[in-house]
Motif scaffolding. Structure first.
Motif, PDB file in Angstrom:
ATOM      1  N   UNK A   1     -89.043 -34.769  15.542  1.00 31.38           N
ATOM      2  CA  UNK A   1     -87.791 -35.097  14.795  1.00 31.38           C
ATOM      3  C   UNK A   1     -87.881 -36.796  14.675  1.00 31.38           C
ATOM      4  N   UNK A   2     -88.103 -37.558  15.614  1.00 34.57           N
ATOM      5  CA  UNK A   2     -88.110 -38.809  15.295  1.00 34.57           C
ATOM      6  C   UNK A   2     -89.120 -39.350  14.427  1.00 34.57           C
TER       7      UNK A   2
ATOM      8  N   UNK B   1     -87.927 -27.258  14.131  1.00 36.05           N
ATOM      9  CA  UNK B   1     -88.195 -28.322  13.462  1.00 36.05           C
ATOM     10  C   UNK B   1     -87.171 -29.273  12.599  1.00 36.05           C
ATOM     11  N   UNK B   2     -86.487 -28.304  11.722  1.00 32.93           N
ATOM     12  CA  UNK B   2     -85.646 -29.031  10.700  1.00 32.93           C
ATOM     13  C   UNK B   2     -84.317 -29.064  11.068  1.00 32.93           C
ATOM     14  N   UNK B   3     -83.750 -28.147  11.501  1.00 32.49           N
ATOM     15  CA  UNK B   3     -82.231 -27.939  11.666  1.00 32.49           C
ATOM     16  C   UNK B   3     -81.662 -29.108  12.507  1.00 32.49           C
TER      17      UNK B   3
ATOM     18  N   UNK C   1     -76.662 -32.484   5.995  1.00 31.83           N
ATOM     19  CA  UNK C   1     -77.388 -31.564   4.944  1.00 31.83           C
ATOM     20  C   UNK C   1     -76.645 -29.935   5.331  1.00 31.83           C
ATOM     21  N   UNK C   2     -76.231 -29.211   4.441  1.00 30.52           N
ATOM     22  CA  UNK C   2     -75.948 -28.085   4.590  1.00 30.52           C
ATOM     23  C   UNK C   2     -76.970 -26.977   5.346  1.00 30.52           C
TER      24      UNK C   2
ATOM     25  N   UNK D   1     -79.912 -20.649  12.155  1.00 34.65           N
ATOM     26  CA  UNK D   1     -79.631 -21.643  11.419  1.00 34.65           C
ATOM     27  C   UNK D   1     -78.013 -21.815  11.696  1.00 34.65           C
ATOM     28  N   UNK D   2     -77.284 -20.922  12.070  1.00 33.73           N
ATOM     29  CA  UNK D   2     -75.794 -20.755  12.543  1.00 33.73           C
ATOM     30  C   UNK D   2     -75.086 -20.478  11.113  1.00 33.73           C
TER      31      UNK D   2
END
Length: 432
Positions: free
Chosen positions: A84-85, A125-127, A135-136, A397-398
């Motif tokens: 992520x970093x 990785x992206x959430x 971002x939505x 993703x919630x």
């Protein structure tokens, strides 16, 4: 009669969940039971259908439940923090790059052909990036769902082997001309992601990431309690080994995730109280998704057991006018998404597709074209509440499944139209 009840059941089901009159879970269970009883089946027979459907999805449900626990543990330990970093440093807080990167990552990971694996890796990785930049998350779910649908048409994906075996055609003859069509779908997905990324960039701007303030230092400390930086290499090797076995297909997925989860839990959290705490932290997500998959099994078990799905297929095929016989490949391509949204892939490819193929052959259409056309609707299929991995995606993703469908459906339809048009242009399917 069964066909009418089947279509009515689907309509009532969709209305109930879209209007939020019932939860998806209760609608999946109660709607087919009511319509099966109306059709004249005894309660005992309906119960047998329910058990049969549950037995079919049980291995998938167990696999997904343990997969959620495993990746939940990996997130807790901080395995994905360096990734992520690095990504944040690369994109420099630009939502456009994040969204386009999501599409690229989805289709890259989806090369293993498994939706559950693709969703778990992509969201893990992206959430965090989506949350950090504002971002939505619905965009993440939409891109992952539609992207996986496009990649489900690759030669070793979920749809292509079924189409080849159902119609008895040579897989190479089926897939060769479809590779450019799949590529057109991938390009469509990247363009769609670019459009969505532009919208988010306009809404949020390019964000300058700052260090955590004193107000959230306590929360960060609590979170860091579960980090395991000294075990990062172990967790990485364990995860890479897991993914390697997943891709090889030599070991049952359920067995893999059960063993991997147990190893990860014991090594990272040797104390029994810590293990209980981590399992409890992820239990609500596991229960929600697991129960949803079993409910989908009830729905498909009754749909198949009552033969509603067979009668629905026959009735729809009979609606094709004789003068439209030469357009059957295009019709199959455009309607395959509808069929596979309303029923599982197996029911479509082994129940509906042979009927469509026989009808097409009567009009002089080669059945291999019907096989090619039948896989084009997969982007829509992957949004169906009857697909177990869809519940995994929205859970991670919630977002709710009805929100996911409303957002992603237009992009899925666009992908199907683009792929159908390109298939016609290059002659993968023809009309006359």
């Amino acid at each position: 009669m069964l066909a009418i009840l089947g279509f009515l059941m689907m309509f009532v089901f969709m209305v109930l969940i879209m209007t939020k009159r019932l939860s998806v879970l209760t609608a999946l269970v109660l709607t087919p039971i009511v319509f099966a009883l109306i059709a004249g089946f005894s309660f005992n027979r309906v119960g047998e259908m329910m058990i049969s459907g549950i037995e079919q999805v049980a291995p998938i449900a167990v696999m997904i439940m343990f997969a959620i626990l495993y990746f939940g543990i990996m997130i807790d330990t901080g395995l994905f923090d360096p990734m992520v970093a690095r990504i944040l440093k690369l994109v420099k807080g630009d939502p456009l790059k994040i969204v386009v990167g999501t599409a690229a990552l989805t289709m890259l990971v989806a090369l293993d052909g498994d939706g559950s694996t693709t969703y778990m890796i992509t969201t893990s990785a992206m959430l965090p990036l989506y949350i950090m930049l504002g971002i939505r998350p619905i965009i993440l779910a939409g891109i992952a769902g539609v992207g996986m649908g496009i990649m489900n048409t690759i030669p070793w994906g979920g749809a292509t082997p079924r189409a080849a075996s159902a119609l008895g055609v040579d897989p190479a003859e089926l897939t060769g001309p479809m590779l450019p069509v799949i590529a057109s779908g991938m390009v469509c997905m990247m363009v769609s992601a670019y459009v969505l990324g532009r919208i988010e960039r306009k809404r949020l701007g390019v964000i300058e990431l700052k260090q955590p303030s004193h107000t959230n230092e306590t929360a960060a400390a609590v979170e860091d309690e579960w980090k395991r930086p000294k075990l990062w290499w172990f967790n990485l090797l364990l995860t890479l080994s897991l993914v390697g076995f997943l891709v090889s297909g030599k070991v049952n997925l359920t067995v893999l995730f059960i063993i991997a989860f147990c190893i990860a839990l014991i090594v990272n959290y040797p104390r029994l109280n810590d293990q209980r705490e981590r399992i409890s932290a992820h239990s609500s997500n596991v229960l929600a998704i697991g129960s949803m998959i079993f409910a989908a099994g009830v729905f498909t078990g009754i749909l198949t057991g009552t033969k509603m799905v067979d009668e629905m297929a026959i009735s729809l095929v009979s609606l094709i006018p004789e003068q439209m016989g030469g357009f059957i490949p295009a019709i199959v391509a455009l309607t395959s998404g509808i069929f596979t949204f309303l029923m599982p892939n197996d029911a479509y490819f082994y129940g509906v597709l042979p009927i469509l193929s026989e009808t097409a052959v009567a009009y002089g259409v080669d059945k291999v074209e019907i096989a090619r056309a039948s896989i084009i609707g997969q982007p829509i299929h992957m949004l169906s509440p009857l697909v177990p991995s869809t519940h995994l995606l929205v859970g991670l993703a919630g977002v709710t499944i009805d929100e996911h469908q409303k957002f992603a459906m237009k992009w899925a339809v666009l992908a199907v139209i683009v792929m159908t048009a390109f298939a016609l242009i290059i002659g993968a399917i023809t009309i006359f």
